[in-house]
Design a protein around this motif. Structure first.
Motif, PDB file in Angstrom:
ATOM      1  N   LYS A 130       0.837  -1.190   0.000  1.00 57.46           N
ATOM      2  CA  LYS A 130       0.000   0.000   0.000  1.00 57.46           C
ATOM      3  C   LYS A 130       0.869   1.235   0.000  1.00 57.46           C
ATOM      4  O   LYS A 130       1.919   1.274   0.642  1.00 57.46           O
ATOM      5  N   ILE A 131       0.436   2.239  -0.713  1.00 62.29           N
ATOM      6  CA  ILE A 131       1.189   3.484  -0.791  1.00 62.29           C
ATOM      7  C   ILE A 131       0.951   4.290   0.478  1.00 62.29           C
ATOM      8  O   ILE A 131      -0.195   4.478   0.907  1.00 62.29           O
ATOM      9  N   ASN A 132       2.017   4.772   1.063  1.00 65.56           N
ATOM     10  CA  ASN A 132       1.957   5.635   2.238  1.00 65.56           C
ATOM     11  C   ASN A 132       2.459   7.030   1.874  1.00 65.56           C
ATOM     12  O   ASN A 132       3.365   7.171   1.045  1.00 65.56           O
ATOM     13  N   ALA A 133       1.885   8.035   2.501  1.00 74.10           N
ATOM     14  CA  ALA A 133       2.347   9.408   2.292  1.00 74.10           C
ATOM     15  C   ALA A 133       2.324  10.145   3.623  1.00 74.10           C
ATOM     16  O   ALA A 133       1.450   9.912   4.462  1.00 74.10           O
ATOM     17  N   ILE A 163      -6.406  19.907   6.465  1.00 66.61           N
ATOM     18  CA  ILE A 163      -7.449  18.882   6.579  1.00 66.61           C
ATOM     19  C   ILE A 163      -7.858  18.412   5.182  1.00 66.61           C
ATOM     20  O   ILE A 163      -7.944  17.208   4.901  1.00 66.61           O
ATOM     21  N   LEU A 164      -8.097  19.373   4.302  1.00 69.54           N
ATOM     22  CA  LEU A 164      -8.496  19.044   2.939  1.00 69.54           C
ATOM     23  C   LEU A 164      -7.408  18.248   2.221  1.00 69.54           C
ATOM     24  O   LEU A 164      -7.701  17.263   1.527  1.00 69.54           O
ATOM     25  N   ALA A 165      -6.163  18.664   2.368  1.00 69.38           N
ATOM     26  CA  ALA A 165      -5.067  17.959   1.700  1.00 69.38           C
ATOM     27  C   ALA A 165      -5.009  16.503   2.134  1.00 69.38           C
ATOM     28  O   ALA A 165      -4.850  15.597   1.301  1.00 69.38           O
ATOM     29  N   CYS A 166      -5.160  16.259   3.422  1.00 70.95           N
ATOM     30  CA  CYS A 166      -5.133  14.886   3.927  1.00 70.95           C
ATOM     31  C   CYS A 166      -6.290  14.065   3.357  1.00 70.95           C
ATOM     32  O   CYS A 166      -6.123  12.913   2.938  1.00 70.95           O
ATOM     33  N   ARG A 167      -7.464  14.653   3.333  1.00 69.90           N
ATOM     34  CA  ARG A 167      -8.641  13.923   2.846  1.00 69.90           C
ATOM     35  C   ARG A 167      -8.555  13.664   1.330  1.00 69.90           C
ATOM     36  O   ARG A 167      -8.972  12.616   0.843  1.00 69.90           O
ATOM     37  N   ILE A 168      -8.024  14.627   0.583  1.00 70.75           N
ATOM     38  CA  ILE A 168      -7.889  14.464  -0.858  1.00 70.75           C
ATOM     39  C   ILE A 168      -6.932  13.325  -1.188  1.00 70.75           C
ATOM     40  O   ILE A 168      -7.195  12.499  -2.068  1.00 70.75           O
ATOM     41  N   VAL A 169      -5.812  13.270  -0.485  1.00 71.04           N
ATOM     42  CA  VAL A 169      -4.839  12.203  -0.714  1.00 71.04           C
ATOM     43  C   VAL A 169      -5.407  10.863  -0.265  1.00 71.04           C
ATOM     44  O   VAL A 169      -5.310   9.856  -0.980  1.00 71.04           O
ATOM     45  N   ALA A 170      -6.042  10.837   0.905  1.00 67.34           N
ATOM     46  CA  ALA A 170      -6.597   9.584   1.426  1.00 67.34           C
ATOM     47  C   ALA A 170      -7.716   9.045   0.540  1.00 67.34           C
ATOM     48  O   ALA A 170      -7.922   7.831   0.454  1.00 67.34           O
ATOM     49  N   ALA A 171      -8.431   9.957  -0.135  1.00 67.89           N
ATOM     50  CA  ALA A 171      -9.539   9.536  -1.001  1.00 67.89           C
ATOM     51  C   ALA A 171      -9.072   8.674  -2.163  1.00 67.89           C
ATOM     52  O   ALA A 171      -9.880   7.963  -2.775  1.00 67.89           O
ATOM     53  N   GLN A 172      -7.781   8.705  -2.468  1.00 69.28           N
ATOM     54  CA  GLN A 172      -7.244   7.881  -3.549  1.00 69.28           C
ATOM     55  C   GLN A 172      -6.683   6.564  -3.031  1.00 69.28           C
ATOM     56  O   GLN A 172      -5.902   5.893  -3.723  1.00 69.28           O
ATOM     57  N   GLY A 173      -7.064   6.190  -1.819  1.00 69.71           N
ATOM     58  CA  GLY A 173      -6.640   4.911  -1.262  1.00 69.71           C
ATOM     59  C   GLY A 173      -5.241   4.912  -0.702  1.00 69.71           C
ATOM     60  O   GLY A 173      -4.660   3.847  -0.443  1.00 69.71           O
ATOM     61  N   ILE A 174      -4.677   6.095  -0.500  1.00 73.63           N
ATOM     62  CA  ILE A 174      -3.319   6.221   0.039  1.00 73.63           C
ATOM     63  C   ILE A 174      -3.394   6.360   1.552  1.00 73.63           C
ATOM     64  O   ILE A 174      -4.229   7.093   2.080  1.00 73.63           O
ATOM     65  N   GLN A 175      -2.537   5.642   2.235  1.00 75.54           N
ATOM     66  CA  GLN A 175      -2.488   5.738   3.700  1.00 75.54           C
ATOM     67  C   GLN A 175      -1.766   7.014   4.096  1.00 75.54           C
ATOM     68  O   GLN A 175      -0.597   7.211   3.751  1.00 75.54           O
ATOM     69  N   VAL A 176      -2.444   7.878   4.826  1.00 76.46           N
ATOM     70  CA  VAL A 176      -1.904   9.182   5.199  1.00 76.46           C
ATOM     71  C   VAL A 176      -1.403   9.166   6.641  1.00 76.46           C
ATOM     72  O   VAL A 176      -2.111   8.739   7.551  1.00 76.46           O
ATOM     73  N   GLN A 177      -0.171   9.624   6.820  1.00 82.23           N
ATOM     74  CA  GLN A 177       0.381   9.861   8.153  1.00 82.23           C
ATOM     75  C   GLN A 177       0.494  11.376   8.321  1.00 82.23           C
ATOM     76  O   GLN A 177       1.355  12.001   7.706  1.00 82.23           O
ATOM     77  N   ALA A 178      -0.397  11.945   9.105  1.00 79.07           N
ATOM     78  CA  ALA A 178      -0.434  13.403   9.274  1.00 79.07           C
ATOM     79  C   ALA A 178       0.434  13.808  10.465  1.00 79.07           C
ATOM     80  O   ALA A 178       0.200  13.361  11.588  1.00 79.07           O
ATOM     81  N   LEU A 179       1.410  14.656  10.219  1.00 80.26           N
ATOM     82  CA  LEU A 179       2.330  15.103  11.268  1.00 80.26           C
ATOM     83  C   LEU A 179       2.052  16.557  11.623  1.00 80.26           C
ATOM     84  O   LEU A 179       2.073  17.424  10.740  1.00 80.26           O
ATOM     85  N   LYS A 180       1.792  16.798  12.879  1.00 80.42           N
ATOM     86  CA  LYS A 180       1.653  18.183  13.355  1.00 80.42           C
ATOM     87  C   LYS A 180       2.912  18.544  14.127  1.00 80.42           C
ATOM     88  O   LYS A 180       3.165  18.032  15.217  1.00 80.42           O
TER      89      LYS A 180
END
Length: 370
Positions: A23-26, A37-54
């Protein structure tokens, strides 16, 4: 090896590594604002696993470190995003001494700040097997750090050329390697630009995102009053010196009433119960802590007094009485005026009671106020 291959332009090696993954991770830089928030959801919507770092420092988000689990749960409940905190305090405190690309309107090193974050994200990308990085930046939204030439400068200095995607403005920028390799579908990305928010709000409605924070700076380095205080601190405002500044020093600088006593001694006075508790929690072994045990009033913290105050007892007593006089002055009043009171002074495991301390007259300390 994946990151190294990317940076050397070895697209074939990069593609081989990616296709071998299940699986692709980003990794995404997550501020908590609508754009990220939008950027994370847009990327995740393509089936990519998102690791959000604050990323957090004493200048933004540092209070979240007290309960990271609560922060993570809150972000997941609201946005279905898995986020985590990354503390950049040590490197950021050093960065402020002389940022390579200067400051913004106040004391905010926006360009170097973003470079520092992306460098750290790039390191974590390699460690965690992620395929690319992304941010919620919108081209032209901020004059200092989000013009096209500046965006390209930042990714070059951070070593993120070709692997840094900006989903909200991707169609206005050259395709990145993840797009070229088909890891993410460019046609499903966006072409937002400028300072307006109509596009972002429309996307939020489309994605069912309703509970998001209003636009805000978030970073105290952009606040004209606090930024000026911090800048003076870096210029040697207090006797503690400019070297060895800690995250706790910055946290102290942002709360309470601030005083520079004669000799450059740094005193912080709590304005309410919450700040009194915060000062007590932040005190170090070299600090003096003063308060009235028999009457309501502020807690005073004299920073590193054990090493900055002269060894002569007369000097120590004079400084203690000044600090105690401020505690009494800002303490509970009787018939509209402060009265003398007893003040307890703690340093390390030692206590000393100062009896019948008179409140300092305003004309004496008005020039001490920072």
């Amino acid at each position: 090896m994946r990151l190294q291959s990317i940076l050397m332009g070895k697209a074939d090696d990069y593609n081989h590594n990616i296709t071998s993954m299940n699986k692709i991770n980003a990794i995404g830089l997550f501020s908590g604002g609508l754009d990220s928030i939008l950027a994370c959801r847009i990327v995740a919507a393509q089936g990519i696993q998102v690791q959000a770092l604050k990323f957090v420092t004493p200048f933004f988000g540092h209070d979240l470190l007290a309960d990271e689990a609560r922060f993570q749960q809150d972000i997941f409940d609201k946005y279905k995003i898995e986020a985590e905190l990354v503390d950049l305090s040590e490197g950021y405190i050093e960065l402020l001494r002389k940022p390579a690309h200067g400051f913004g309107k106040n004391f905010n090193p926006c360009i170097d700040c973003k470079i520092l974050m992306l460098r750290r994200a790039r390191e974590l990308m390699e460690e965690r097997g992620a395929s690319f990085l992304f941010t919620g930046e919108v081209r032209g939204q901020r004059p200092m750090s989000q013009q096209l030439d500046t965006l390209q400068l930042i990714e070059k200095k951070a070593g993120c050329q070709d692997i840094l995607l900006r989903p909200l403005s991707a169609k206005l920028m050259p395709p990145t390697l993840p797009e070229q390799q088909g890891l993410i579908d460019r046609t499903q990305l966006h072409g937002l630009a400028g300072r307006g928010r109509k596009g972002q709000l429309a996307l939020a409605r489309e994605l069912g995102i309703t509970n998001f924070p209003a636009p805000a700076g978030g970073c105290v380095l952009t606040d004209p009053i606090l930024a000026a205080r911090i800048q003076r601190f870096y210029q040697g405002l207090f006797a503690i010196g400019q070297e060895g500044i800690t995250a706790e020093d910055i946290c102290l600088l942002l709360i309470g009433r601030q005083f520079r006593l004669p000799g450059g001694h740094w005193l912080v006075l709590g304005r309410n119960e919450q700040e009194n508790e915060r000062l007590t929690a932040l005190r170090g072994p070299e600090d003096w802590l003063l308060f009235m045990p028999e009457r309501s009033g502020p807690v005073a913290l004299l920073r590193r007094a054990a090493v900055t105050v002269a060894a002569e007892e007369q000097e120590q007593v004079k400084l203690a009485l000044w600090a105690a006089g401020l505690v009494v002055r800002y303490g509970q009043k009787t018939e509209g005026r402060p009265l003398a009171g007893n003040v307890l002074m703690e340093q390390g495991g030692n206590q000393r009671k100062l009896c019948d301390v008179a409140p300092l007259p305003d004309e004496l300390f008005k020039d001490w106020i920072v």
